[in-house]
Motif scaffolding. Structure first.
Motif, PDB file in Angstrom:
ATOM      1  N   SER A   1     -72.835 -93.313  30.835  1.00  0.00           N
ATOM      2  CA  SER A   1     -71.403 -93.627  30.804  1.00  0.00           C
ATOM      3  C   SER A   1     -70.714 -92.899  31.942  1.00  0.00           C
ATOM      4  O   SER A   1     -71.070 -91.770  32.274  1.00  0.00           O
ATOM      5  N   ASP A   2     -69.724 -93.557  32.520  1.00  0.00           N
ATOM      6  CA  ASP A   2     -68.876 -92.920  33.540  1.00  0.00           C
ATOM      7  C   ASP A   2     -67.533 -92.482  32.956  1.00  0.00           C
ATOM      8  O   ASP A   2     -66.642 -92.076  33.697  1.00  0.00           O
ATOM      9  N   ASP A   3     -67.409 -92.569  31.646  1.00  0.00           N
ATOM     10  CA  ASP A   3     -66.150 -92.211  30.985  1.00  0.00           C
ATOM     11  C   ASP A   3     -66.479 -91.320  29.788  1.00  0.00           C
ATOM     12  O   ASP A   3     -66.650 -91.791  28.658  1.00  0.00           O
ATOM     13  N   VAL A   4     -66.580 -90.022  30.040  1.00  0.00           N
ATOM     14  CA  VAL A   4     -67.027 -89.064  29.030  1.00  0.00           C
ATOM     15  C   VAL A   4     -65.946 -88.013  28.827  1.00  0.00           C
ATOM     16  O   VAL A   4     -65.385 -87.494  29.796  1.00  0.00           O
ATOM     17  N   VAL A   5     -65.667 -87.690  27.574  1.00  0.00           N
ATOM     18  CA  VAL A   5     -64.644 -86.691  27.279  1.00  0.00           C
ATOM     19  C   VAL A   5     -65.078 -85.847  26.089  1.00  0.00           C
ATOM     20  O   VAL A   5     -65.651 -86.359  25.123  1.00  0.00           O
ATOM     21  N   SER A   6     -64.827 -84.547  26.180  1.00  0.00           N
ATOM     22  CA  SER A   6     -65.060 -83.644  25.054  1.00  0.00           C
ATOM     23  C   SER A   6     -63.805 -83.639  24.194  1.00  0.00           C
ATOM     24  O   SER A   6     -62.717 -83.330  24.683  1.00  0.00           O
ATOM     25  N   ILE A   7     -63.952 -83.980  22.912  1.00  0.00           N
ATOM     26  CA  ILE A   7     -62.771 -84.142  22.065  1.00  0.00           C
ATOM     27  C   ILE A   7     -62.567 -82.985  21.091  1.00  0.00           C
ATOM     28  O   ILE A   7     -61.634 -83.009  20.290  1.00  0.00           O
ATOM     29  N   GLY A   8     -63.419 -81.988  21.165  1.00  0.00           N
ATOM     30  CA  GLY A   8     -63.222 -80.839  20.280  1.00  0.00           C
ATOM     31  C   GLY A   8     -64.511 -80.087  20.042  1.00  0.00           C
ATOM     32  O   GLY A   8     -65.594 -80.516  20.441  1.00  0.00           O
ATOM     33  N   GLU A   9     -64.387 -78.962  19.400  1.00  0.00           N
ATOM     34  CA  GLU A   9     -65.545 -78.135  19.092  1.00  0.00           C
ATOM     35  C   GLU A   9     -65.386 -77.542  17.703  1.00  0.00           C
ATOM     36  O   GLU A   9     -64.276 -77.460  17.162  1.00  0.00           O
ATOM     37  N   PHE A  10     -66.501 -77.144  17.109  1.00  0.00           N
ATOM     38  CA  PHE A  10     -66.463 -76.508  15.802  1.00  0.00           C
ATOM     39  C   PHE A  10     -67.614 -75.517  15.705  1.00  0.00           C
ATOM     40  O   PHE A  10     -68.558 -75.560  16.498  1.00  0.00           O
ATOM     41  N   PHE A  11     -67.529 -74.631  14.735  1.00  0.00           N
ATOM     42  CA  PHE A  11     -68.561 -73.618  14.573  1.00  0.00           C
ATOM     43  C   PHE A  11     -69.817 -74.232  13.968  1.00  0.00           C
ATOM     44  O   PHE A  11     -69.743 -75.045  13.043  1.00  0.00           O
ATOM     45  N   ASP A  12     -70.969 -73.832  14.483  1.00  0.00           N
ATOM     46  CA  ASP A  12     -72.235 -74.288  13.936  1.00  0.00           C
ATOM     47  C   ASP A  12     -72.441 -73.671  12.555  1.00  0.00           C
ATOM     48  O   ASP A  12     -72.663 -74.361  11.567  1.00  0.00           O
ATOM     49  N   ASP A  13     -72.373 -72.362  12.471  1.00  0.00           N
ATOM     50  CA  ASP A  13     -72.406 -71.610  11.204  1.00  0.00           C
ATOM     51  C   ASP A  13     -71.610 -70.343  11.466  1.00  0.00           C
ATOM     52  O   ASP A  13     -72.107 -69.401  12.078  1.00  0.00           O
ATOM     53  N   ALA A  14     -70.368 -70.320  11.008  1.00  0.00           N
ATOM     54  CA  ALA A  14     -69.446 -69.244  11.374  1.00  0.00           C
ATOM     55  C   ALA A  14     -69.902 -67.878  10.878  1.00  0.00           C
ATOM     56  O   ALA A  14     -69.494 -66.852  11.427  1.00  0.00           O
ATOM     57  N   SER A  15     -70.749 -67.841   9.869  1.00  0.00           N
ATOM     58  CA  SER A  15     -71.204 -66.556   9.335  1.00  0.00           C
ATOM     59  C   SER A  15     -72.413 -66.002  10.070  1.00  0.00           C
ATOM     60  O   SER A  15     -72.535 -64.788  10.239  1.00  0.00           O
ATOM     61  N   LYS A  16     -73.315 -66.886  10.526  1.00  0.00           N
ATOM     62  CA  LYS A  16     -74.607 -66.409  11.000  1.00  0.00           C
ATOM     63  C   LYS A  16     -74.976 -66.830  12.421  1.00  0.00           C
ATOM     64  O   LYS A  16     -75.882 -66.243  13.008  1.00  0.00           O
ATOM     65  N   ASN A  17     -74.339 -67.836  12.979  1.00  0.00           N
ATOM     66  CA  ASN A  17     -74.672 -68.298  14.334  1.00  0.00           C
ATOM     67  C   ASN A  17     -73.553 -67.972  15.306  1.00  0.00           C
ATOM     68  O   ASN A  17     -72.379 -68.019  14.960  1.00  0.00           O
ATOM     69  N   THR A  18     -73.915 -67.663  16.556  1.00  0.00           N
ATOM     70  CA  THR A  18     -72.920 -67.271  17.546  1.00  0.00           C
ATOM     71  C   THR A  18     -72.351 -68.443  18.334  1.00  0.00           C
ATOM     72  O   THR A  18     -71.398 -68.260  19.090  1.00  0.00           O
ATOM     73  N   ASN A  19     -72.900 -69.619  18.182  1.00  0.00           N
ATOM     74  CA  ASN A  19     -72.549 -70.730  19.068  1.00  0.00           C
ATOM     75  C   ASN A  19     -71.537 -71.691  18.443  1.00  0.00           C
ATOM     76  O   ASN A  19     -71.213 -71.618  17.263  1.00  0.00           O
ATOM     77  N   ARG A  20     -71.093 -72.616  19.280  1.00  0.00           N
ATOM     78  CA  ARG A  20     -70.218 -73.700  18.853  1.00  0.00           C
ATOM     79  C   ARG A  20     -70.882 -75.042  19.151  1.00  0.00           C
ATOM     80  O   ARG A  20     -71.730 -75.145  20.022  1.00  0.00           O
ATOM     81  N   VAL A  21     -70.452 -76.050  18.422  1.00  0.00           N
ATOM     82  CA  VAL A  21     -70.903 -77.421  18.644  1.00  0.00           C
ATOM     83  C   VAL A  21     -69.750 -78.196  19.270  1.00  0.00           C
ATOM     84  O   VAL A  21     -68.624 -78.153  18.762  1.00  0.00           O
ATOM     85  N   HIS A  22     -70.033 -78.890  20.362  1.00  0.00           N
ATOM     86  CA  HIS A  22     -69.007 -79.630  21.095  1.00  0.00           C
ATOM     87  C   HIS A  22     -69.212 -81.131  20.872  1.00  0.00           C
ATOM     88  O   HIS A  22     -70.309 -81.650  21.073  1.00  0.00           O
ATOM     89  N   CYS A  23     -68.158 -81.796  20.477  1.00  0.00           N
ATOM     90  CA  CYS A  23     -68.214 -83.230  20.220  1.00  0.00           C
ATOM     91  C   CYS A  23     -67.778 -83.978  21.477  1.00  0.00           C
ATOM     92  O   CYS A  23     -66.653 -83.797  21.963  1.00  0.00           O
ATOM     93  N   VAL A  24     -68.670 -84.802  22.001  1.00  0.00           N
ATOM     94  CA  VAL A  24     -68.437 -85.530  23.247  1.00  0.00           C
ATOM     95  C   VAL A  24     -68.456 -87.028  22.964  1.00  0.00           C
ATOM     96  O   VAL A  24     -69.373 -87.524  22.303  1.00  0.00           O
ATOM     97  N   VAL A  25     -67.455 -87.738  23.450  1.00  0.00           N
ATOM     98  CA  VAL A  25     -67.398 -89.195  23.315  1.00  0.00           C
ATOM     99  C   VAL A  25     -67.681 -89.825  24.677  1.00  0.00           C
ATOM    100  O   VAL A  25     -67.090 -89.427  25.691  1.00  0.00           O
TER     101      VAL A  25
END
Length: 214
Positions: free
Chosen positions: A114-138
């Motif tokens: 796709s030539d039209d990609v946008v990140s529409i938000g992020e959320f915690f993978d596991d806020a208690s035990k994981n340090t990372n975030r998950v990014h939702c891309v359309v």
């Protein structure tokens, strides 16, 4: 009586506060598994000496949709679940933009682009035990233009591209056929975002609780 017990006894509701890190060191540092052990002081003054965190890279999950309202999913074996799962294309990244990482994973796993990609938000993978975030891309106006470029594990285990209609996504979610929490969250968020932007006419509404009760 501890401070927490004193607060509870007094009926005192404490405002959430950050924990103070007193010590931090890697307990396990392997290619596919990094665990950090921290000693932390809680807001009430008590100390936890063995709080373990999974140090993980960021994750990009891709909801791609074509002009013909087709959405590519991937079916593959996931050893943590011990099951073959149906998910959105996804992968990890560290220094890339979420959009770039998502597009790379989309091409590698499915051959779509796709030539039209946008990140529409992020959320915690596991806020208690994981340090990372998950990014939702359309990825809009996406299409299958390339061959898959699977990594060794994906190639050895098999990874199947499953194309479904955009109108089928709510049913797949509601009936629990898509179970990976990152895919579920990104799919719901993407449906809401597409409706809000008015990018598709008569876009199906995300299912509501109780819609699929027998």
């Amino acid at each position: 009586m501890s401070r927490a017990e004193e607060n509870a006894a007094d009926g005192c509701a404490r405002e959430p506060q950050r924990w103070r890190v007193l010590d931090s060191k890697m307990a396990l540092d392997e290619t596919w598994c990094r665990i950090r052990r921290e000693t932390v002081r809680l807001p009430d003054g008590s100390v936890l000496e063995d709080y373990f965190l999974a140090v993980r890279p960021e994750v990009a999950v891709v909801f791609a949709v074509s002009d013909a309202r087709r959405v590519p999913l991937v079916r593959q074996y996931k050893h943590g679940a011990g099951a073959v799962t149906l998910e959105l294309p996804a992968g990890t990244f560290t220094t890339e933009r979420a959009e770039d990482a998502g597009l790379r994973e989309l091409r590698e796993e499915t051959g779509w682009w796709s030539d039209d990609v946008v990140s529409i938000g992020e959320f915690f993978d596991d806020a208690s035990k994981n340090t990372n975030r998950v990014h939702c891309v359309v990825a809009l106006r996406a299409a299958p233009l390339f061959e898959q470029e699977l990594d060794d594990t994906e190639r050895a285990s098999g990874l199947e591209v499953v194309e479904v209609g955009l109108d089928e996504i709510p049913d797949l979610l509601g009936h629990g056929l898509i179970k990976a929490q990152s895919s579920v969250a990104c799919a719901y968020r993407s449906l809401v975002w597409l409706r809000e932007k008015g990018l598709f006419d008569e876009l199906p509404s995300p299912p509501k609780p109780g819609d699929f009760r027998s």
